[in-house]
Motif scaffolding. Structure first.
Motif, PDB file in Angstrom:
ATOM      1  N   HIS A 129       0.813  -1.220   0.000  1.00 53.76           N
ATOM      2  CA  HIS A 129       0.000   0.000   0.000  1.00 53.76           C
ATOM      3  C   HIS A 129       0.843   1.265   0.000  1.00 53.76           C
ATOM      4  CE1 HIS A 129       0.686   0.025   4.364  1.00 53.76           C
ATOM      5  NE2 HIS A 129       0.125   1.206   4.432  1.00 53.76           N
ATOM      6  N   ASP A 175      -0.727   9.045   4.776  1.00 48.24           N
ATOM      7  CA  ASP A 175      -1.852   8.605   3.955  1.00 48.24           C
ATOM      8  C   ASP A 175      -1.927   7.085   3.909  1.00 48.24           C
ATOM      9  OD1 ASP A 175      -2.406  11.235   3.366  1.00 48.24           O
ATOM     10  OD2 ASP A 175      -1.322  11.210   1.461  1.00 48.24           O
ATOM     11  N   LEU A 176      -3.128   6.579   3.715  1.00 45.82           N
ATOM     12  CA  LEU A 176      -3.308   5.134   3.615  1.00 45.82           C
ATOM     13  C   LEU A 176      -2.535   4.575   2.424  1.00 45.82           C
ATOM     14  CD1 LEU A 176      -4.576   2.471   4.451  1.00 45.82           C
ATOM     15  CD2 LEU A 176      -6.551   3.054   3.049  1.00 45.82           C
ATOM     16  N   THR A 188      -1.440  -4.380   3.034  1.00 42.79           N
ATOM     17  CA  THR A 188      -0.989  -3.450   4.079  1.00 42.79           C
ATOM     18  C   THR A 188       0.017  -4.122   4.980  1.00 42.79           C
ATOM     19  OG1 THR A 188      -2.836  -4.054   5.508  1.00 42.79           O
ATOM     20  CG2 THR A 188      -3.094  -2.108   4.104  1.00 42.79           C
TER      21      THR A 188
END
Length: 146
Positions: A117, A125-126, A146
């Protein structure tokens, strides 16, 4: 369903997790894995540039980046070997990571892209910039790990 899985690797822990996820998928799907490292067209860190100027490092910028790409791909292949998956196709290319990944996937008949990710750049940020751009530019299925 997925027979050709692309895993872009940059040496980050998130890319390492993507390799693990792709290995699991490949085993269950009897799929081939493609490993890709994209060399960004950017400057080397200041410390290495100083070492080059001082004559401590004699390799060219591109030689250093190509050697790094080889190490990153070797590390990813080692994880696949440990999972019992040998013979992954490996490549490194120079360019913008997201568009280079998308083009490589299209040119090689990839069914699924498995990526971390985010990469090496810290941030809150994601999704990192490469993952975000890739998701916005490709029609191929992507599994973001992730």
């Amino acid at each position: 369903m997925f027979k050709r899985i692309l895993v872009p690797v940059d040496g980050s822990r998130y890319a390492s997790r993507a390799v693990d996820a792709a290995a699991d998928l490949a085993k269950h799907q009897e799929a081939s894995i493609f490993l890709l490292h994209v060399i960004r067209n950017m400057s080397l860190p200041g410390e290495i540039l100083e070492m080059i100027r001082a004559g401590e490092v004699t390799a060219s910028r591109m030689e250093i980046l190509e050697d790094s790409a080889g190490i990153i791909l070797d590390n990813a292949q080692e994880k696949l070997d440990q999972a019992g998956l040998v013979g992954a196709k490996r490549a490194y290319l120079v360019g913008d990571p997201a568009s280079t990944i998308a083009n490589y996937a299209e040119e090689n008949g990839i069914d699924l892209i498995v990526l971390g990710h985010r990469g090496l750049n810290p941030g809150g940020d994601l999704l990192g910039s490469v993952a975000r751009k890739l998701l916005n530019t490709t029609d191929l299925p992507c599994l973001v790990v992730t």
